[in-house]
Scaffold this motif. Structure first.
Motif, PDB file in Angstrom:
ATOM      1  N   VAL A   1     -40.337 -24.019  -6.679  1.00 11.76           N
ATOM      2  CA  VAL A   1     -41.756 -24.119  -6.484  1.00 11.76           C
ATOM      3  C   VAL A   1     -42.089 -23.795  -4.898  1.00 11.76           C
ATOM      4  O   VAL A   1     -41.081 -23.576  -4.103  1.00 11.76           O
ATOM      5  CB  VAL A   1     -42.154 -25.734  -6.763  1.00 11.76           C
ATOM      6  CG1 VAL A   1     -42.232 -25.869  -8.143  1.00 11.76           C
ATOM      7  CG2 VAL A   1     -41.568 -26.632  -5.848  1.00 11.76           C
ATOM      8  N   ASP A   2     -43.257 -23.469  -4.433  1.00 13.25           N
ATOM      9  CA  ASP A   2     -43.753 -23.422  -3.099  1.00 13.25           C
ATOM     10  C   ASP A   2     -43.507 -24.407  -2.128  1.00 13.25           C
ATOM     11  O   ASP A   2     -43.163 -24.391  -1.109  1.00 13.25           O
ATOM     12  CB  ASP A   2     -45.240 -22.948  -3.161  1.00 13.25           C
ATOM     13  CG  ASP A   2     -45.425 -21.396  -3.867  1.00 13.25           C
ATOM     14  OD1 ASP A   2     -44.781 -20.444  -3.374  1.00 13.25           O
ATOM     15  OD2 ASP A   2     -45.740 -21.589  -5.133  1.00 13.25           O
ATOM     16  N   GLU A   3     -44.001 -25.566  -2.618  1.00 13.87           N
ATOM     17  CA  GLU A   3     -43.763 -26.906  -2.008  1.00 13.87           C
ATOM     18  C   GLU A   3     -43.389 -27.918  -2.813  1.00 13.87           C
ATOM     19  O   GLU A   3     -43.943 -28.177  -4.025  1.00 13.87           O
ATOM     20  CB  GLU A   3     -45.226 -27.194  -1.297  1.00 13.87           C
ATOM     21  CG  GLU A   3     -45.496 -26.179  -0.231  1.00 13.87           C
ATOM     22  CD  GLU A   3     -46.532 -25.282  -0.740  1.00 13.87           C
ATOM     23  OE1 GLU A   3     -46.976 -25.360  -1.776  1.00 13.87           O
ATOM     24  OE2 GLU A   3     -46.543 -24.198  -0.020  1.00 13.87           O
ATOM     25  N   ALA A   4     -42.407 -28.869  -2.347  1.00 11.03           N
ATOM     26  CA  ALA A   4     -42.263 -30.160  -2.888  1.00 11.03           C
ATOM     27  C   ALA A   4     -42.531 -31.482  -2.143  1.00 11.03           C
ATOM     28  O   ALA A   4     -42.633 -31.370  -1.070  1.00 11.03           O
ATOM     29  CB  ALA A   4     -40.609 -30.128  -3.022  1.00 11.03           C
ATOM     30  N   PHE A   5     -43.153 -32.377  -2.819  1.00 10.06           N
ATOM     31  CA  PHE A   5     -43.721 -33.552  -2.331  1.00 10.06           C
ATOM     32  C   PHE A   5     -42.870 -34.806  -2.967  1.00 10.06           C
ATOM     33  O   PHE A   5     -42.984 -35.185  -3.955  1.00 10.06           O
ATOM     34  CB  PHE A   5     -45.105 -33.689  -2.568  1.00 10.06           C
ATOM     35  CG  PHE A   5     -45.894 -32.545  -1.612  1.00 10.06           C
ATOM     36  CD1 PHE A   5     -46.117 -32.633  -0.288  1.00 10.06           C
ATOM     37  CD2 PHE A   5     -46.449 -31.389  -2.426  1.00 10.06           C
ATOM     38  CE1 PHE A   5     -46.712 -31.399   0.097  1.00 10.06           C
ATOM     39  CE2 PHE A   5     -47.139 -30.539  -1.885  1.00 10.06           C
ATOM     40  CZ  PHE A   5     -47.136 -30.601  -0.462  1.00 10.06           C
ATOM     41  N   GLU A   6     -41.972 -35.318  -2.218  1.00  7.57           N
ATOM     42  CA  GLU A   6     -41.254 -36.531  -2.482  1.00  7.57           C
ATOM     43  C   GLU A   6     -41.899 -37.575  -2.144  1.00  7.57           C
ATOM     44  O   GLU A   6     -42.487 -37.922  -0.915  1.00  7.57           O
ATOM     45  CB  GLU A   6     -40.086 -36.528  -1.569  1.00  7.57           C
ATOM     46  CG  GLU A   6     -38.875 -37.429  -2.561  1.00  7.57           C
ATOM     47  CD  GLU A   6     -39.193 -38.444  -2.746  1.00  7.57           C
ATOM     48  OE1 GLU A   6     -39.369 -39.151  -4.026  1.00  7.57           O
ATOM     49  OE2 GLU A   6     -39.702 -39.312  -2.010  1.00  7.57           O
ATOM     50  N   CYS A   7     -42.654 -38.358  -3.240  1.00  4.82           N
ATOM     51  CA  CYS A   7     -43.458 -39.579  -2.975  1.00  4.82           C
ATOM     52  C   CYS A   7     -42.750 -40.908  -3.581  1.00  4.82           C
ATOM     53  O   CYS A   7     -43.447 -41.867  -3.749  1.00  4.82           O
ATOM     54  CB  CYS A   7     -44.883 -39.372  -3.877  1.00  4.82           C
ATOM     55  SG  CYS A   7     -45.455 -37.861  -3.244  1.00  4.82           S
ATOM     56  N   SER A   8     -41.315 -40.915  -3.705  1.00  2.51           N
ATOM     57  CA  SER A   8     -41.092 -41.899  -4.495  1.00  2.51           C
ATOM     58  C   SER A   8     -40.070 -42.802  -3.597  1.00  2.51           C
ATOM     59  O   SER A   8     -39.924 -43.876  -3.610  1.00  2.51           O
ATOM     60  CB  SER A   8     -39.951 -41.719  -5.681  1.00  2.51           C
ATOM     61  OG  SER A   8     -38.731 -41.024  -5.297  1.00  2.51           O
ATOM     62  N   GLY A   9     -39.406 -42.328  -2.576  1.00  3.39           N
ATOM     63  CA  GLY A   9     -38.424 -42.846  -1.668  1.00  3.39           C
ATOM     64  C   GLY A   9     -37.134 -43.341  -2.185  1.00  3.39           C
ATOM     65  O   GLY A   9     -36.615 -43.773  -1.792  1.00  3.39           O
ATOM     66  N   ALA A  10     -37.053 -42.665  -3.536  1.00  2.00           N
ATOM     67  CA  ALA A  10     -35.871 -43.157  -4.258  1.00  2.00           C
ATOM     68  C   ALA A  10     -34.690 -42.516  -3.843  1.00  2.00           C
ATOM     69  O   ALA A  10     -34.806 -41.213  -3.452  1.00  2.00           O
ATOM     70  CB  ALA A  10     -36.037 -42.913  -5.695  1.00  2.00           C
TER      71      ALA A  10
END
Ligand code: ZN
Ligand code: ZN
Length: 363
Positions: A245-254
């Protein structure tokens, strides 16, 4: 507007212990306003603060009142608080920088170099400065943004959370017509999914599990990947013809998700970290892979200079946040609200407290 002398507030009395107390209503100082808190959303960081896992830092001492994702109305204006009047509807920001360090002068006041030094003028409401789980609180005029009548107080309580997301997206950029992956379909992840579209992404892939992943599908994810059922990196690569993908957004903090995000982006792609991991997480990263593929990595702590964009996007109907509020409680029922949020009861997403009752004529 008449202001009472005392008010109800959630008071943390020691690690893990809290009660609703009657306390004095604070008085606004220079360049401050007293706000009647109309809605305040429980943040993922609040349970940790309440548990006392960070006692000594957040909060610095007891007793303490947390809460930082709020909206309300100005009921008293302190000296030198020009531009604000009684009756103004506002949404709050947690960070107020010192205003004179290098970072503040560059507009990066959420990473103020005088963090925690109250004498410098720095404030961090709900973390080290008293917060919004109360009927009233005082704020610097730098930390309140006006809300148009179109935006409800409940929506206003989500401005802070949405701002964290937008800040991360402004750091990484969004490729018009591109594909993004969002890891973690919690409130930040769901807003990330929507904002990626607003900013021009063609496709959004969501990685998660359980009821929250189902929510993401219901709200329009193009592809949902359940990490309990398949390898999320392989699934993302498969969905993008092997490119990533172009961008990855990590939103879990796992744990483990940062390294996964790195492997999910294309050569030259970006990873933005919006989720806050526990202190114990030490991520193992593919160092050489990051160098060879020129992968950019951004940490996004908070929401500098984006609240007005969020408010305008909500007012214009471009960004919908009201459907992310799954539960609303009065302040007296804070314990129930907290357990609903922490245990994700009945598909809880955003849980909002109304310390002064609901806004008349709104849902
Ligand atoms: Zn928050
Ligand atoms: Zn500063």
């Amino acid at each position: 507007m008449s202001v009472p002398e005392t008010m109800k507030a959630l008071v943390l009395t020691s690690p893990g212990e809290f009660e609703i107390q009657q306390v004095p209503v604070p008085v606004p100082g220079a360049a401050e306003v007293l706000c009647k808190i109309r809605a305040v959303a429980i943040c993922g960081s609040d349970p940790e603060i309440i548990r006392g896992g960070l006692a000594g830092i957040w909060p610095p001492a007891y007793p303490f009142t947390p809460g930082h994702e709020w909206s309300g109305e100005v009921v008293q204006v302190g000296p030198e608080a020009s531009g604000f009047a009684v009756g103004d509807r506002v949404a709050g920001e947690a960070h107020k920088g010192c205003g004179h360090c290098r970072n503040c002068l560059a507009g990066r006041y959420t990473i103020c170099l005088n963090y925690g030094r109250a004498e410098s003028g720095h404030r961090h409401y709900g973390f080290i400065t008293p917060g919004a789980y109360a009927q009233y609180n005082v704020y610097s005029i730098k930390s309140v943004k006006k809300l148009p009548a179109k935006v409800s107080f409940r929506e206003g309580a989500l401005v802070d959370t949405a701002g964290v997301t937008l800040h991360g997206m402004e750091l990484s950029g969004i490729t018009a017509g591109g594909t993004v992956v969002v890891i973690g379909p919690g409130p930040i992840g769901l807003i990330a999914m929507r904002f990626a579209r607003i900013l021009g992404a063609a496709k959004v892939i969501m990685v998660g599990r359980g009821s929250r992943l189902q929510t993401a599908v219901k709200l329009g994810a193009d592809l949902a990947i359940n990490f309990e059922q398949e390898d999320p990196v392989e699934a993302v690569r498969r969905a993008t013809d092997g490119e990533g993908v172009d961008e990855a957004f990590e939103c879990s903090g796992a744990e483990g998700t940062f390294a996964q995000a790195v492997r999910m982006v294309r050569k030259g792609g970006s990873v933005a970290l919006l989720g806050v991991p526990p202190d114990t997480v030490e991520e193992k990263l593919p160092y050489k892979y990051i160098v060879h593929n020129e992968i950019a990595i951004y940490g996004s702590r908070a929401n500098p200079n984006v609240s007005w964009k969020i408010i305008e996007a909500i007012a214009a109907g471009r960004l919908v946040v009201s459907d992310l509020i799954s539960h609303v409680f009065p302040l007296d029922d804070f314990a129930q609200a907290l357990s609903t949020f922490v245990e994700r009861k009945d598909g809880a997403v955003k849980v909002v407290i109304e310390p002064n009752g609901p806004e008349v004529g709104r849902r």
